[in-house]
Scaffold this active site. Sequence first.
Site, PDB file in Angstrom:
ATOM      1  N   GLY A  37      -5.022  45.416  -2.020  1.00 20.72           N
ATOM      2  CA  GLY A  37      -6.482  45.447  -1.936  1.00 20.72           C
ATOM      3  C   GLY A  37      -7.109  45.277  -3.310  1.00 20.72           C
ATOM      4  N   ILE A  95      -8.974  47.518  -5.509  1.00 22.35           N
ATOM      5  CA  ILE A  95      -8.644  48.470  -6.583  1.00 22.35           C
ATOM      6  C   ILE A  95      -7.125  48.616  -6.707  1.00 22.35           C
ATOM      7  CG2 ILE A  95      -8.979  50.816  -7.473  1.00 22.35           C
ATOM      8  CD1 ILE A  95     -11.579  50.971  -5.865  1.00 22.35           C
ATOM      9  N   GLY A 118      -6.699  43.527   2.439  1.00 19.73           N
ATOM     10  CA  GLY A 118      -6.037  43.030   1.231  1.00 19.73           C
ATOM     11  C   GLY A 118      -5.392  41.677   1.503  1.00 19.73           C
ATOM     12  N   ALA A 168      -7.741  58.529  -2.945  1.00 18.43           N
ATOM     13  CA  ALA A 168      -9.058  57.900  -3.165  1.00 18.43           C
ATOM     14  C   ALA A 168     -10.044  58.408  -2.126  1.00 18.43           C
ATOM     15  CB  ALA A 168      -8.922  56.385  -3.064  1.00 18.43           C
ATOM     16  N   TYR A 211     -16.712  57.054   8.283  1.00 17.12           N
ATOM     17  CA  TYR A 211     -16.065  56.812   6.988  1.00 17.12           C
ATOM     18  C   TYR A 211     -16.195  58.047   6.096  1.00 17.12           C
ATOM     19  CZ  TYR A 211     -15.036  54.663   2.449  1.00 17.12           C
ATOM     20  OH  TYR A 211     -14.510  54.383   1.217  1.00 17.12           O
TER      21      TYR A 211
HETATM   22  N1  LIG Z   1     -14.470  49.706  -3.916  1.00 15.26           N
HETATM   23  C1  LIG Z   1     -15.292  50.737  -3.923  1.00 15.26           C
HETATM   24  O1  LIG Z   1     -16.434  50.638  -4.384  1.00 15.26           O
HETATM   25  C2  LIG Z   1     -14.844  52.077  -3.364  1.00 15.26           C
HETATM   26  C3  LIG Z   1     -15.774  53.126  -3.378  1.00 15.26           C
HETATM   27  C4  LIG Z   1     -15.383  54.345  -2.861  1.00 15.26           C
HETATM   28  C5  LIG Z   1     -14.096  54.546  -2.395  1.00 15.26           C
HETATM   29  N2  LIG Z   1     -13.205  53.519  -2.404  1.00 15.26           N
HETATM   30  C6  LIG Z   1     -11.848  53.779  -1.886  1.00 15.26           C
HETATM   31  O2  LIG Z   1     -10.884  53.146  -2.702  1.00 15.26           O
HETATM   32  C7  LIG Z   1      -9.786  52.692  -1.915  1.00 15.26           C
HETATM   33  C8  LIG Z   1      -9.531  51.202  -2.148  1.00 15.26           C
HETATM   34  O3  LIG Z   1     -10.705  50.491  -1.762  1.00 15.26           O
HETATM   35  P1  LIG Z   1     -10.921  48.960  -2.112  1.00 15.26           P
HETATM   36  O4  LIG Z   1     -12.323  48.785  -2.503  1.00 15.26           O
HETATM   37  O5  LIG Z   1      -9.842  48.483  -2.997  1.00 15.26           O
HETATM   38  O6  LIG Z   1     -10.809  48.338  -0.665  1.00 15.26           O
HETATM   39  P2  LIG Z   1      -9.736  47.270  -0.078  1.00 15.26           P
HETATM   40  O7  LIG Z   1     -10.106  47.054   1.340  1.00 15.26           O
HETATM   41  O8  LIG Z   1      -9.645  46.102  -0.962  1.00 15.26           O
HETATM   42  O9  LIG Z   1      -8.384  48.116  -0.188  1.00 15.26           O
HETATM   43  C9  LIG Z   1      -7.838  48.877   0.863  1.00 15.26           C
HETATM   44  C10 LIG Z   1      -6.474  48.313   1.150  1.00 15.26           C
HETATM   45  O10 LIG Z   1      -5.834  49.123   2.143  1.00 15.26           O
HETATM   46  C11 LIG Z   1      -5.163  48.256   3.040  1.00 15.26           C
HETATM   47  N3  LIG Z   1      -5.025  48.972   4.314  1.00 15.26           N
HETATM   48  C12 LIG Z   1      -6.001  49.298   5.184  1.00 15.26           C
HETATM   49  N4  LIG Z   1      -5.502  49.949   6.228  1.00 15.26           N
HETATM   50  C13 LIG Z   1      -4.159  50.052   6.012  1.00 15.26           C
HETATM   51  C14 LIG Z   1      -3.085  50.626   6.734  1.00 15.26           C
HETATM   52  N5  LIG Z   1      -3.301  51.257   7.902  1.00 15.26           N
HETATM   53  N6  LIG Z   1      -1.837  50.530   6.231  1.00 15.26           N
HETATM   54  C15 LIG Z   1      -1.609  49.901   5.046  1.00 15.26           C
HETATM   55  N7  LIG Z   1      -2.588  49.350   4.306  1.00 15.26           N
HETATM   56  C16 LIG Z   1      -3.845  49.433   4.781  1.00 15.26           C
HETATM   57  C17 LIG Z   1      -6.035  47.017   3.147  1.00 15.26           C
HETATM   58  O11 LIG Z   1      -5.355  45.873   3.598  1.00 15.26           O
HETATM   59  C18 LIG Z   1      -6.517  46.890   1.698  1.00 15.26           C
HETATM   60  O12 LIG Z   1      -5.654  46.075   0.952  1.00 15.26           O
HETATM   61  C19 LIG Z   1     -10.130  53.030  -0.461  1.00 15.26           C
HETATM   62  O13 LIG Z   1      -9.495  54.247  -0.130  1.00 15.26           O
HETATM   63  C20 LIG Z   1     -11.641  53.214  -0.490  1.00 15.26           C
HETATM   64  O14 LIG Z   1     -12.070  54.104   0.508  1.00 15.26           O
HETATM   65  C21 LIG Z   1     -13.552  52.278  -2.872  1.00 15.26           C
END
Ligand SMILES: NC(=O)c1ccc[n+]([C@@H]2O[C@H](COP(=O)([O-])OP(=O)(O)OC[C@H]3O[C@@H](n4cnc5c(N)ncnc54)[C@H](O)[C@@H]3O)[C@@H](O)[C@H]2O)c1
Length: 331
Positions: free
Chosen positions: A10, A12, A36, A119, A152
């Site tokens: 994904g 981050i 991702g 996270a 969420y």
């Molecule tokens: N980007 C932001 O601004 C933000 C803000 C607050 C919290 N977060 C948290 O940070 C983390 C990463 O977020 P991100 O922005 O990189 O989002 P993202 O969607 O790019 O990353 C999440 C990843 O998890 C994978 N995923 C989802 N469900 C899955 C499962 N059941 N099994 C295996 N993999 C799975 C997805 O394919 C993806 O690659 C998350 O937990 C999100 O809640 C992000």
Amino acid sequence: MRVLITGGAGFIGSHLAEFHLERGDEVHCVDDLSTGTLENVAPFREYPTFRFDRAEILTWEGLSEALSQVDRVYHMAAVVGMFRVLAEPEAVLATNVAGTERVLRYAAEGGAKPRVLVASSSEVYGPVGTHRLDETDGLLVHCDTAKTQWNYALSKLAGEALGITYSGSFGLPVTIARLFNTIGRRQSGRYGMVVPRFVQQAAVGEPITVFGDGLQTRSFCNVEDTVRALHLLCGSEAAEGEIVNVGNDRSITIIDLANLVRELAGSGSPVVFVPDSEAYYRGFMGIRHRKPALDKLKRLVDFEPEVTLEDTIADLLAAKRPAVEGAGATG
Ligand SMILES: NC(=O)c1ccc[n+]([C@@H]2O[C@H](COP(=O)([O-])OP(=O)(O)OC[C@H]3O[C@@H](n4cnc5c(N)ncnc54)[C@H](O)[C@@H]3O)[C@@H](O)[C@H]2O)c1
């Protein structure tokens, strides 16, 4: 150091992987590729210390063994993005609550007890808050009026409770990071994230669509700053069993953000307003302000955000340019 990153393909997660690979660490990423992409991790294949498994965190048979072989786990896998959250309310709860529970339980059961970072999200603060949001603030959820919109936030709050419980009851060294809006390369605009959407619209000359009145404010943190903060927190014993805001405390209205992207892109895109009821659904409860108090983070570790919003947007526009020019050349 050996590191496991769930959600490692994904946005981050892939930046965390890159950071650790560049330091010479062993990195094992697992991701079901629901949001991702393999493209995000393709450049890492050249590192002999990189390993990737396409698997679902709720059912992955290799989880226990993977956890027994690492010093540190970043649990990033989650169903994210408001469009996905509204479309798949059950998946949000399953992945974000049961998935987090499974990672923590297996980590606690193994002999190695790796350092775990879970996270979480600023969404747990709910719709209130004109002030800097502080970890000690009470939290508010409007389940009756806005229904599954809050799945969420609730799922992330449950993940926090699980992390704190596994830390206290089983001595698992867990830190919860409440991430505020994080931006940078590889973030998708498909699931409702505002900056990649504005950058895409400005780059191709389409109208920049501001949801709501545009006076809501957000604070945006460059992903490289976020990754550095997460790494520092994992190295801090004082951060074990703690919930910590991670972000950048400069805030901006969404209308100013739209104009900034437009200006930096040198774009003629008009800025247009789309009511929340059209962008999401009738009754959607927009969040007015989001700004982190970073006192606790700075007390625990030596952290200061370094990358400006302007530099991040300029970098995103530069990354878009070849694709836009390529499309122009062929079509
Ligand atoms: N980007 C932001 O601004 C933000 C803000 C607050 C919290 N977060 C948290 O940070 C983390 C990463 O977020 P991100 O922005 O990189 O989002 P993202 O969607 O790019 O990353 C999440 C990843 O998890 C994978 N995923 C989802 N469900 C899955 C499962 N059941 N099994 C295996 N993999 C799975 C997805 O394919 C993806 O690659 C998350 O937990 C999100 O809640 C992000």
